[in-house]
Design an enzyme around this catalytic site. Structure first.
Site, PDB file in Angstrom:
ATOM      1  CG  HIS A   1     -28.110  -1.390 -21.460  1.00 29.50           C
ATOM      2  ND1 HIS A   1     -27.977  -0.596 -22.576  1.00 29.50           N
ATOM      3  CD2 HIS A   1     -26.875  -1.451 -20.896  1.00 29.50           C
ATOM      4  CE1 HIS A   1     -26.715  -0.203 -22.682  1.00 29.50           C
ATOM      5  NE2 HIS A   1     -26.033  -0.705 -21.684  1.00 29.50           N
TER       6      HIS A   1
ATOM      7  CG  ASP B   1     -22.983  -4.337 -14.613  1.00 30.21           C
ATOM      8  OD1 ASP B   1     -21.754  -4.418 -14.821  1.00 30.21           O
ATOM      9  OD2 ASP B   1     -23.651  -3.344 -14.936  1.00 30.21           O
TER      10      ASP B   1
END
Length: 373
Positions: free
Chosen positions: A263, A314
């Protein structure tokens, strides 16, 4: 023209502060706040309707405000007949995100407030968009599957009505609660790629539908909203925890990106992962498919060791949506029907305090030269 002095450059705008916002804060040390409220607290105690109101208005709603807002959302769910007919005209292999993008763009022509960028008009458009995006996803999917759309039930919650509109069957309380949690966790995430692209569009004083259409196009990519669709394909390929290490080593040897990890902002892990992991574990026990979470956990362990990368939301969202019975191709569109609440809040904020977003680029071409005669 002086090209010798190069300004500071951050690839992908990493770490660049591109604006101010009172809507959402992503703490690099694994925290996430919506308007000052911790997302875990909201996921446990608040409905998606409450969170949407919070994002749009800045405070939690009173019971009276929530009741009125819930009724407004329910009343705005239906699609104009020409939009429904457009969905029928799309090719059978159209991806749900393409159907959604085209549908939102077409909806603009039917909104009487389209080119009114005042705060109150934008709030009215936001209600219509949040309400209708779920209908576009559900109706588009049913038409794609050669089934007739199901009329909205105004007595159902936003999450409950989507599940009903998608399947034609009333969902159970636990199923609605689980899906509502997913919607809350995905509702906003600061200046992520799709939200930033929406704000860029809004900063030109284009309309809210144009900005949301921009956001949907951005969300579709596998490095953003498409990641939860790709993550499920990864988990299916691996098959069991015992195969994780060999699979990871093979992918890394090929220099392949492993979806569901890494991320741009978080340094110690995605703050939404614990809640989504717990939900995946509960659903696995309920459905008997308990093997998904161990695969994910082994992936987390291996990727931390090999690349010092943490899972993002996710990875586990892919499992949750699979265990709730959604086909993988719907995953990014489900992301969108949640994130549209955040997009609308950011578009309103951009219009309320607008400055055109116009960054510079670092020129790497040849220096100034003359045309040959």
């Amino acid at each position: 023209m002086n090209t010798k002095e190069k300004p500071e450059y951050s690839p992908g705008l990493a770490g660049v502060i591109a604006g101010e916002s009172a809507i959402c804060w992503v703490d690099p040390n694994a925290g996430l706040l919506y308007r000052g409220y911790d997302v875990h607290e909201l996921a446990e105690q608040a409905s998606f309707e409450e969170v949407t109101w919070l994002l749009l208005h800045g405070e939690m709603p009173t019971p009276e405000q929530l009741g009125k807002f819930t009724r407004q959302l329910a009343a705005e769910r239906s699609l104009p007949p020409p939009v429904l007919e457009m969905l029928r005209l799309l090719p059978a292999n159209t991806h749900p995100m393409d159907m959604l993008r085209t549908g939102v763009s077409m909806l603009a022509a039917f909104d009487p407030d389209l080119n009114d960028h005042s705060h109150e008009a934008n709030l009215r458009k936001a209600i219509r968009l949040v309400a209708k995006v779920g209908t576009l996803v559900a109706d588009g999917w049913r038409i794609n599957q050669r089934q007739e759309p199901v009329a909205s039930n105004e007595s159902y919650t936003h999450a409950g009505n989507f599940l009903y509109a998608l399947t034609g069957d009333a969902a159970e309380g636990a199923e609605i609660e689980n899906f509502d949690t997913v919607l809350v966790l995905y509702a906003d995430h600061e200046f992520n790629a799709s939200t930033f692209s929406a704000r860029v569009t809004a900063s030109t004083l284009s309309d809210m539908y144009s900005a949301v259409t921009t956001a949907i196009g951005t969300l579709k990519g596998p490095l953003h909203g498409g990641a939860n669709e790709e993550a499920l394909h990864v988990l299916k390929k691996i098959g069991s925890p015992e195969h994780v290490e060999a699979w990871v080593h093979e992918q890394l040897a090929r220099k392949e990106k492993i979806m569901g990890f890494g991320h741009r902002v978080y340094r110690t892990g995605d703050s939404r992962v614990p809640a989504m992991r717990q939900l995946a574990r509960q659903l696995g026990e309920r459905t008997g498919e308990t093997f998904w979470v161990p695969i994910c956990e082994k992936l987390e362990e291996t990727m931390a060791h090999e690349k010092n990368l943490c899972a993002n939301v996710d990875l586990y969202a892919a499992v949750v949506l699979r265990l709730m019975g959604f086909p993988a191709s719907l995953n990014p569109a489900i992301f969108a029907l949640s994130r549209v609440a955040g997009w609308c809040a950011h578009i309103i904020e951009q219009h309320d305090h607008n400055r055109l977003i116009r960054p510079r680029s670092l020129y790497t071409g040849p220096p100034q030269r003359k045309m040959k005669v």
